[in-house]
Design an enzyme around this catalytic site. Sequence first.
Site, PDB file in Angstrom:
ATOM      1  N   HIS A   1      -1.229   6.264   8.129  1.00 57.33           N
ATOM      2  CA  HIS A   1       0.154   5.249   8.147  1.00 57.33           C
ATOM      3  C   HIS A   1       1.341   6.168   7.888  1.00 57.33           C
ATOM      4  CE1 HIS A   1       2.637   1.963   7.077  1.00 57.33           C
ATOM      5  NE2 HIS A   1       1.965   1.488   8.204  1.00 57.33           N
TER       6      HIS A   1
ATOM      7  N   ALA B   1       0.959  -1.269   0.063  1.00 56.60           N
ATOM      8  CA  ALA B   1      -0.031  -0.193  -0.002  1.00 56.60           C
ATOM      9  C   ALA B   1       0.888   1.050   0.161  1.00 56.60           C
ATOM     10  CB  ALA B   1      -0.883   0.142   1.350  1.00 56.60           C
ATOM     11  N   SER B   2       1.852   1.128   0.873  1.00 54.43           N
ATOM     12  CA  SER B   2       2.914   2.391   0.687  1.00 54.43           C
ATOM     13  C   SER B   2       3.411   2.507  -0.556  1.00 54.43           C
ATOM     14  CB  SER B   2       4.181   1.715   1.598  1.00 54.43           C
ATOM     15  OG  SER B   2       4.587   0.609   1.322  1.00 54.43           O
TER      16      SER B   2
ATOM     17  N   ASN C   1      -5.272  -3.796   0.315  1.00 48.98           N
ATOM     18  CA  ASN C   1      -4.231  -5.037   0.308  1.00 48.98           C
ATOM     19  C   ASN C   1      -5.034  -6.543   0.578  1.00 48.98           C
ATOM     20  OD1 ASN C   1      -2.174  -3.170  -0.117  1.00 48.98           O
ATOM     21  ND2 ASN C   1      -1.416  -3.396   2.060  1.00 48.98           N
TER      22      ASN C   1
ATOM     23  N   ASP D   1      -6.676   5.340   0.593  1.00 47.86           N
ATOM     24  CA  ASP D   1      -5.659   4.191   1.158  1.00 47.86           C
ATOM     25  C   ASP D   1      -6.642   3.473   2.062  1.00 47.86           C
ATOM     26  OD1 ASP D   1      -4.028   2.446   2.372  1.00 47.86           O
ATOM     27  OD2 ASP D   1      -3.020   3.972   3.720  1.00 47.86           O
TER      28      ASP D   1
END
Lengths: 477, 477
Positions: B192, B149-150, B300, B271
């Site tokens: 995050h 995801a980053s 994810n 996200d």
Amino acid sequence: MDAEGFKEFGTEMMNFITEYLEGIRERKVLSSVKPGYLRELIPTEVPEEGEKWQDVMKDLERVIMPGVSHWQHPQFHAYLAAANSYPSIVADMLCGAIACTGFSWITSPACTELEIVMMDWLGKLLELPSKFLSCESNGVGGGVIQGAASEATFVALLAARAQAIRRIKSETGLDDGYIIGKLVAYTSDQSHTSVEKAGRLGGVKMRLLPTDEHLQVTLEVLMNAITEDKSKGLFPFYAVATSGTTNTCAFDDLEVFGDICRQENLWLHVDAAYAGAAFACEEFRYLMKGIDKAHSFNFNPHKWMLTNFDCSAMWVDNAKELEQTFEIDAIYLRHHAQGQVPDYRNWQIPFGRRFRSLKLWFVLRIYGKKAIQEHIRTHIALAHEFEQLLLKDGRFEIVAPVLMGLVCFRLKNRSNEENETLLKTVVERGKIYVVPTKVHGKYAIRFAICSKFTASVDMAIGFQEFSAAASDLFGKM
Amino acid sequence: MDAEGFKEFGTEMMNFITEYLEGIRERKVLSSVKPGYLRELIPTEVPEEGEKWQDVMKDLERVIMPGVSHWQHPQFHAYLAAANSYPSIVADMLCGAIACTGFSWITSPACTELEIVMMDWLGKLLELPSKFLSCESNGVGGGVIQGAASEATFVALLAARAQAIRRIKSETGLDDGYIIGKLVAYTSDQSHTSVEKAGRLGGVKMRLLPTDEHLQVTLEVLMNAITEDKSKGLFPFYAVATSGTTNTCAFDDLEVFGDICRQENLWLHVDAAYAGAAFACEEFRYLMKGIDKAHSFNFNPHKWMLTNFDCSAMWVDNAKELEQTFEIDAIYLRHHAQGQVPDYRNWQIPFGRRFRSLKLWFVLRIYGKKAIQEHIRTHIALAHEFEQLLLKDGRFEIVAPVLMGLVCFRLKNRSNEENETLLKTVVERGKIYVVPTKVHGKYAIRFAICSKFTASVDMAIGFQEFSAAASDLFGKM
């Protein structure tokens, strides 16, 4: 799916895999499907109820295989090698079973620690300078597995950028945005596209410097570029030298890059994505002379060292530079061993990471040093064999020295268009797959030794394809 | 290793894996090794000669397992789920056997095309807006599998940055460096760490906006930040809203973000790394209201949809924005179908990529929609069960609404230090693993439902651990 179902499915898959790989020679190397072929072969949605694994297996030949270009085929000679091996596949099964997310040491100490030690094993195998080994630098330097060489280039650029910003800021008081706008990096016009991309994504200028007849950037060219940029008020900060370019497997002179980068305070990254594996053999290490002057070095075991993608080995001489660039704190990430051990999320772009070092451990142990060296030497010997066949024929010329498992050649006294026609004809015949490059403006055919199944007979087959097509197109002479 | 050796080794590994996973409840969830434990357990170099696979197998319990924190353990309640499943492991075996490098369509059309279709399957499963589906947007939008995801957050930021630079340049004639220095992005202080990191790596300001009592950024806060920055001569260009934060599983109001981003011409990325999987269930889709206003969306499958890392699903409504950002041409990369099909290297940071869509295909088919929904619903029901146990006890308070598989709680009327002591005591007892967070300055314990083996009994076990430790530390009341 329960444990028994998994074992049955896995056993069936191992049968499929061994039949696929051991029989790969019988397949057509390059897929000839039309764009969009796959969509009409499968449903348009997730099924409501689960299907049997047997139904999935049945679809492999029907749906997937027609669309696969077989990188493990002995006559796949395009791009560069993409490794695989049985030990590596088994290691990935274990990685998938443990399924830890190794963003910090505590999340599975083995995931971090095996990686540290495997990177030391690998560094010693290549005889890298001790500053790159965790065990010999007391953890100041060390290695990390990135997903791809392109990530390593970008990671090094980001760390170099952060370092340069800090330095220039403290010297001049200028702000970050202004400094980024004036940063400039250097590489050769022979570098991989991912080097130019790293500059673009990093928001900095990346100059592609012209190369000499050896496809190398000379001291003069590099020095002049830096001097010129400094005189324009730019800040040179980063350089990427390549050991084994994708175009022709040319090697930059690391002494030249290293000396100038030290003198001018530039971070030197060495991209040896493909050819770095060859440094496992003593006789090829002359090509990395000067590596002690680099700040970071990278090669891909997933290219030429029997390890499956993704396994790109990167070393740095000062891990603090990475940590300062990438580390961001959060309460849920803290643990009692912080500071004593690397938290690898701070050595990379993504946050999450899997247990990739298992692959290296399995491969390095089950093959051992000698078999790895033999694999490299065999590929290089095959390339020379192919080179000799071309030279003996008389109609072809070799356009770049054959140093590794890549031969770049063309028909002598023929135009670029004629050589392009030759390549297209050969690829359309469907027996082998190659892609082209350009060397000093001249169209050339790249013939890479890729598969571990590739043998002497495949050099004869490859040569025959070019020879026959050339005769058909242009006559015997 | 030959085909027979592989089958023997693979069979033995499947036995190991099934014994490991089916017996995982008996293991200690958190590794208690000391930093540096592993190095002394194995040799310091690659062996000269290859070893037997049996010797490697023998070392798994001796070397690796003591250093594994078991993410698949039913009492692993730290961070957020990390998925695995038997079908996914088998799919990865096939991925490793084919070992194509899917940087362009021609390198294996199936690798690109299965990914396109699987991302459509997944998008339909979540009922994403049609603009994100390749099949419904005529390829204008579409999905891609990123590693994490980053990376998705960073990819979207880089594309948004490129778009903003082009626009501002054409409007003002300012140069790239100046513009980068003035770009500003927005996210919540609950996001995050990888969102802040994306800003840092992109060389742009990332403002972490304060949140209200619901841990959401309000319209007023977002609008004021943008207005303030514009008045300072900055260029707002990008915002990241989170659907299910790591801290507490809070959901940003996508309508608020969406409306302002449209109005102010900001790229909105959503996200939903963990919680996005829940949108497979109709009853949770209210939480993504406003998603039609986003430019990109990510979740994810490797967190909560039974698919092994790395499989981060990202959709964009205009793929051209990615391609314009990431594409760099080279003669060896050209192919006859360019322009008709995505070359996925231009949708991501790294150059190389593996055949990850096989995992999705296997998982989605072998589980099917109903089993996936049940998996999600079970985890959420378990979280509510745990919440009820805490509330019935009377000593604990829930500090954030339980919407997904995460319960954030603390001892009522106790200090942060006392709650920290409670967490440490429980973790040291070694039965379960949790990590903390802070909510509006208050220390809280995060109890996440992670493993597919986690069941009702584990809620009782988890509760018992906190209840007993609280009694030991602070008495029954």
